[in-house]
Design a protein around this motif. Sequence first.
Motif, short mmCIF file in Angstrom:
data_model
loop_
_atom_site.label_atom_id
_atom_site.label_comp_id
_atom_site.label_asym_id
_atom_site.label_seq_id
_atom_site.Cartn_x
_atom_site.Cartn_y
_atom_site.Cartn_z
N ILE A 34 11.78 -3.50 32.39
CA ILE A 34 11.38 -4.28 31.21
C ILE A 34 12.40 -4.10 30.08
CG2 ILE A 34 9.66 -4.48 29.39
CD1 ILE A 34 7.53 -3.79 31.50
N LEU A 35 12.82 -2.85 29.87
CA LEU A 35 13.80 -2.58 28.81
C LEU A 35 15.14 -3.25 29.11
CD1 LEU A 35 13.02 1.16 28.02
CD2 LEU A 35 12.54 -0.82 26.58
N ALA A 36 15.51 -3.31 30.40
CA ALA A 36 16.75 -4.00 30.77
C ALA A 36 16.62 -5.50 30.48
CB ALA A 36 17.06 -3.76 32.25
N LEU A 37 15.43 -6.06 30.74
CA LEU A 37 15.20 -7.48 30.43
C LEU A 37 15.25 -7.72 28.92
CD1 LEU A 37 12.35 -8.32 32.97
CD2 LEU A 37 14.74 -9.08 33.06
N VAL A 38 14.71 -6.76 28.15
CA VAL A 38 14.78 -6.87 26.69
C VAL A 38 16.23 -6.86 26.23
CG1 VAL A 38 14.29 -5.66 24.53
CG2 VAL A 38 12.50 -5.88 26.25
N ALA A 39 17.03 -5.96 26.83
CA ALA A 39 18.45 -5.88 26.47
C ALA A 39 19.18 -7.17 26.85
CB ALA A 39 19.10 -4.69 27.16
N PHE A 40 18.86 -7.74 28.00
CA PHE A 40 19.45 -9.02 28.41
C PHE A 40 19.13 -10.09 27.38
CE2 PHE A 40 19.22 -13.17 30.40
CZ PHE A 40 20.40 -13.23 31.13
N THR A 41 17.87 -10.14 26.95
CA THR A 41 17.44 -11.11 25.94
C THR A 41 18.16 -10.87 24.62
OG1 THR A 41 15.25 -11.21 26.98
CG2 THR A 41 15.45 -12.06 24.73
N ALA A 42 18.30 -9.59 24.26
CA ALA A 42 18.99 -9.26 23.01
C ALA A 42 20.44 -9.72 23.05
CB ALA A 42 18.92 -7.75 22.76
N GLY A 43 21.12 -9.49 24.18
CA GLY A 43 22.50 -9.93 24.32
C GLY A 43 22.61 -11.45 24.29
N PHE A 44 21.67 -12.11 24.95
CA PHE A 44 21.65 -13.57 24.99
C PHE A 44 21.47 -14.14 23.58
CE2 PHE A 44 19.51 -17.66 25.44
CZ PHE A 44 20.26 -18.27 26.43
N ILE A 45 20.48 -13.61 22.86
CA ILE A 45 20.19 -14.09 21.52
C ILE A 45 21.33 -13.77 20.57
CG2 ILE A 45 18.67 -13.76 19.53
CD1 ILE A 45 17.41 -15.44 21.69
N ASP A 46 21.91 -12.58 20.71
CA ASP A 46 22.96 -12.15 19.81
C ASP A 46 24.17 -13.08 19.89
OD1 ASP A 46 23.74 -10.16 17.85
OD2 ASP A 46 25.25 -9.50 19.29
N GLY B 70 21.96 -10.80 15.59
CA GLY B 70 20.81 -9.95 15.34
C GLY B 70 20.15 -9.41 16.58
N GLY B 71 20.80 -9.48 17.74
CA GLY B 71 20.17 -9.01 18.97
C GLY B 71 19.82 -7.54 18.95
N GLY B 72 20.59 -6.76 18.20
CA GLY B 72 20.31 -5.32 18.12
C GLY B 72 18.97 -5.01 17.48
N LEU B 73 18.41 -5.98 16.74
CA LEU B 73 17.10 -5.76 16.13
C LEU B 73 15.99 -5.64 17.17
CD1 LEU B 73 17.27 -8.30 13.16
CD2 LEU B 73 17.37 -5.82 13.01
N LEU B 74 16.27 -6.07 18.39
CA LEU B 74 15.24 -6.06 19.43
C LEU B 74 15.22 -4.76 20.22
CD1 LEU B 74 13.10 -8.01 20.46
CD2 LEU B 74 14.75 -8.88 22.11
N THR B 75 16.37 -4.11 20.38
CA THR B 75 16.43 -2.95 21.28
C THR B 75 15.78 -1.70 20.70
OG1 THR B 75 18.69 -2.56 20.49
CG2 THR B 75 18.44 -3.75 22.56
N ILE B 76 15.95 -1.46 19.40
CA ILE B 76 15.35 -0.26 18.80
C ILE B 76 13.83 -0.29 18.85
CG2 ILE B 76 14.96 0.91 16.59
CD1 ILE B 76 17.86 0.84 16.04
#
Length: 258
Positions: free
Chosen positions: A16-28, A33-39
């Motif tokens: 799930i966290l890897a999928l969140v990171a994928f989404t963060a990179g995609f959005i960024d 602002g993708g880094g706002l999602l990972t923390i």
Amino acid sequence: MPFPFELGVEPTTLLILALVAFTAGFIDAIAGGGGLLTIPALLTAGLPPHLVLGTNKLCATFGSATASYTFYRRQLFHPRQWRNALIATAIGAAIGAIIAHWLPAAWLNQMLPAVVFGCGLYLLFGKTPETHGQQDAPVAQGRQWPQGLGLGFYDGVAGPGTGAFWTVSTLLLYPMDLVRASGVARSMNFVSNAMALTVFIIAGQVAWLLGIAMGLALMAGAFFGARTAIRGGSKFIRPVFILVVLALTARLAWQHWF
């Protein structure tokens, strides 16, 4: 060095966290602002706050290294022009990461949701300054020290939104177009990420397997996001993404404040 499974993070949570990171990179790559999602995602997974910061730096370094190298290769960032900023950013990030390491966990639990929430509001309602487009104009050297020290320090202590703050402040301080300001932002972001990561590695506050998995996923997301950005779509994606970030951090604030 801690590993995610030693901290009770199950394989499903890792996925799930890897999928969140994928989404963060995609959005960024599309809207920033993708880094706002990972923390907040790492905090929600139950990791201690110091480990969250260190692991997030490992994850973020993957993306910022790729982006900064791309701008450098395309001659959109010239290190000699920004030598003072590079040095100041490294110093500021090291000091910030050391201070973050010594902050009590309870303080970080209360501080991080507030920082992410504030950055989300800024990105949602803030406007990007007008670009100047003077590609060959000289870059003032004296302004680089306070800019690098301040933003490097912030990235070392917390980090969400640093890339956006670099872009906006660079547009305000120097006669530069948006593309080159983005090149400066990504390159300085890489320096502060790498310096802060070094401090957290020395302190043993990095979950390596989790950070590497999220970092690789973030890079993959950025690759596909860049292709999507070419076709356009940030006008819709950006506000939806920021609203999700605000909702997630509001949940964390409720959990740690009330």
